[in-house]
Design a protein around this motif. Structure first.
Motif, PDB file in Angstrom:
ATOM      1  N   MET A   1       0.868  -1.296  -0.049  1.00 43.91           N
ATOM      2  CA  MET A   1       0.030   0.022  -0.080  1.00 43.91           C
ATOM      3  C   MET A   1       0.880   1.386   0.057  1.00 43.91           C
ATOM      4  N   LYS A   2       0.609   2.108  -0.773  1.00 48.07           N
ATOM      5  CA  LYS A   2       1.203   3.312  -1.032  1.00 48.07           C
ATOM      6  C   LYS A   2       0.490   4.667  -0.488  1.00 48.07           C
ATOM      7  N   ILE A   3       0.810   5.369   0.327  1.00 50.99           N
ATOM      8  CA  ILE A   3       0.137   6.572   0.945  1.00 50.99           C
ATOM      9  C   ILE A   3       0.745   7.926   0.626  1.00 50.99           C
ATOM     10  N   PHE A   4      -0.049   8.747   0.698  1.00 53.21           N
ATOM     11  CA  PHE A   4       0.417  10.290   0.448  1.00 53.21           C
ATOM     12  C   PHE A   4       0.038  11.058   1.833  1.00 53.21           C
ATOM     13  N   ILE A   5       1.006  11.833   2.466  1.00 52.79           N
ATOM     14  CA  ILE A   5       0.526  12.584   3.606  1.00 52.79           C
ATOM     15  C   ILE A   5       1.082  14.018   3.275  1.00 52.79           C
ATOM     16  N   SER A   6      -0.108  14.878   3.470  1.00 53.52           N
ATOM     17  CA  SER A   6       0.119  16.310   3.162  1.00 53.52           C
ATOM     18  C   SER A   6       0.324  16.883   4.859  1.00 53.52           C
ATOM     19  N   ALA A   7       1.218  17.585   5.066  1.00 54.65           N
ATOM     20  CA  ALA A   7       1.314  17.843   6.522  1.00 54.65           C
ATOM     21  C   ALA A   7       1.449  19.351   6.769  1.00 54.65           C
ATOM     22  N   ASP A   8       0.436  19.882   7.363  1.00 56.33           N
ATOM     23  CA  ASP A   8       0.535  21.435   7.806  1.00 56.33           C
ATOM     24  C   ASP A   8       0.962  21.408   9.487  1.00 56.33           C
ATOM     25  N   ILE A   9       0.616  22.816   9.767  1.00 56.87           N
ATOM     26  CA  ILE A   9       1.045  22.943  11.247  1.00 56.87           C
ATOM     27  C   ILE A   9      -0.024  23.709  11.885  1.00 56.87           C
ATOM     28  N   GLU A  10      -0.853  24.410  11.348  1.00 57.19           N
ATOM     29  CA  GLU A  10      -1.726  25.464  12.064  1.00 57.19           C
ATOM     30  C   GLU A  10      -2.844  24.667  12.646  1.00 57.19           C
ATOM     31  N   GLY A  11      -3.001  23.513  12.596  1.00 60.20           N
ATOM     32  CA  GLY A  11      -4.002  22.394  13.256  1.00 60.20           C
ATOM     33  C   GLY A  11      -3.396  21.606  14.151  1.00 60.20           C
ATOM     34  N   THR A  12      -2.148  21.610  14.141  1.00 60.56           N
ATOM     35  CA  THR A  12      -1.429  20.904  15.188  1.00 60.56           C
ATOM     36  C   THR A  12      -1.816  20.977  16.872  1.00 60.56           C
ATOM     37  N   ALA A  13      -1.955  20.170  17.443  1.00 59.27           N
ATOM     38  CA  ALA A  13      -2.462  20.200  18.602  1.00 59.27           C
ATOM     39  C   ALA A  13      -1.741  21.195  19.543  1.00 59.27           C
ATOM     40  N   GLY A  14      -2.392  21.954  20.170  1.00 56.22           N
ATOM     41  CA  GLY A  14      -1.600  23.003  21.109  1.00 56.22           C
ATOM     42  C   GLY A  14      -1.402  24.408  20.685  1.00 56.22           C
TER      43      GLY A  14
END
Length: 266
Positions: A1-14
């Motif tokens: 299985m091949k997965i793509f992740i788009s990662a941002d920061i303004e919704g990071t916990a805390g």
């Protein structure tokens, strides 16, 4: 299985302050760690579900936020910005099985997060076919161009609600909600557990869900805070003015919409 992740920061916990999002500010060190930990939790959930290849787009600001040495050996990380219209989804294609989103935040014009915005703080509102749109709106439809399912999102309460409305069946983890200039957040450790479990569930239970349907014709309108930005954007081919602070572009080809947006907001 091949997965793509788009990662941002303004919704990071805390998270609560713009200082915590900026690479050159001392406060960024802590939230870079927390952003990285949430991405790692998503990777662990994906691996538990059977993923053998993971591509991660560092999709915040400079594109140079994630702590690389903490990423799993099966991962490839896309840093910086190529200039391609896929932007936060750059690197995705038809070979992937699913897309995941971490650290995502509410759209410009709402009160669900004091850091709510869409692509840039110069945009006061982005409208897609008459509806106010988020970065996730564009990115999930971008993924759909490749037949790619958007199955999981972690972020603030507002963007989780928007994601569920756009993609019925998507698994979400709500990290925080905004109240005025403050945020009420779950503990980061609890969020990481929820992300790990949520991703494993999403990849196990929802892989038959369909990508969102791209409308046959798309009109995108950018409302800027400053008329100067609207004037500059109006020179892109096919763009029309829509009042002193807004420009609009229409096409029956969603890639052309993404390409126009890439230059209109620059």
């Amino acid at each position: 299985m091949k997965i793509f992740i788009s990662a941002d920061i303004e919704g990071t916990a805390g998270i609560q302050s713009w200082d915590e999002t900026e690479r050159t500010h001392a406060d960024h060190t802590e939230f870079r760690e927390l952003m990285t930990a949430e991405v790692l939790a998503a990777c662990e959930g994906a691996q538990a579900a059977g993923a053998t290849e993971i591509v991660i787009k560092d999709a915040h600001d400079s594109g140079r936020n994630l702590i690389l040495e903490r990423m799993p050996s099966c991962a490839r990380i896309i840093r910086g910005w190529s200039g391609h219209p896929d932007a936060m989804m750059f690197g995705a294609d038809e070979s992937f099985d699913a897309a995941l989103y971490t650290g995502y935040h509410s759209k410009a014009g709402v009160e669900d997060n004091p850091l709510a915005h869409t692509s840039t703080l110069r945009i006061s509102r982005l409208i897609l076919n008459g509806e106010t749109a988020s970065e996730f709106t564009l990115n999930a439809l971008c993924a759909a161009r490749y037949g790619l399912r958007s199955v999981f999102l972690a972020g603030d309460e507002g963007i989780c609600a928007d994601a569920r409305a756009l993609v019925p069946g998507i698994v979400t983890v709500e990290t925080l909600k905004g109240v005025g200039a403050s945020t009420i957040s779950l503990a980061p450790a609890a969020v990481r557990i929820a992300i790990r479990e949520g991703v494993e569930k999403a990849l196990g239970d929802t892989m038959q869900m369909a990508p969102p349907v791209i409308p046959e014709s798309v009109e995108i309108t950018i409302e800027f805070s400053n008329p100067v930005d609207a004037y500059r954007a109006s020179w892109y081919p096919g763009v029309r003015r829509d009042g002193p602070r807004a420009v609009a572009f229409s096409s029956d080809n969603f890639f052309e919409v993404l390409r126009a947006y890439r230059f209109m907001k620059s």
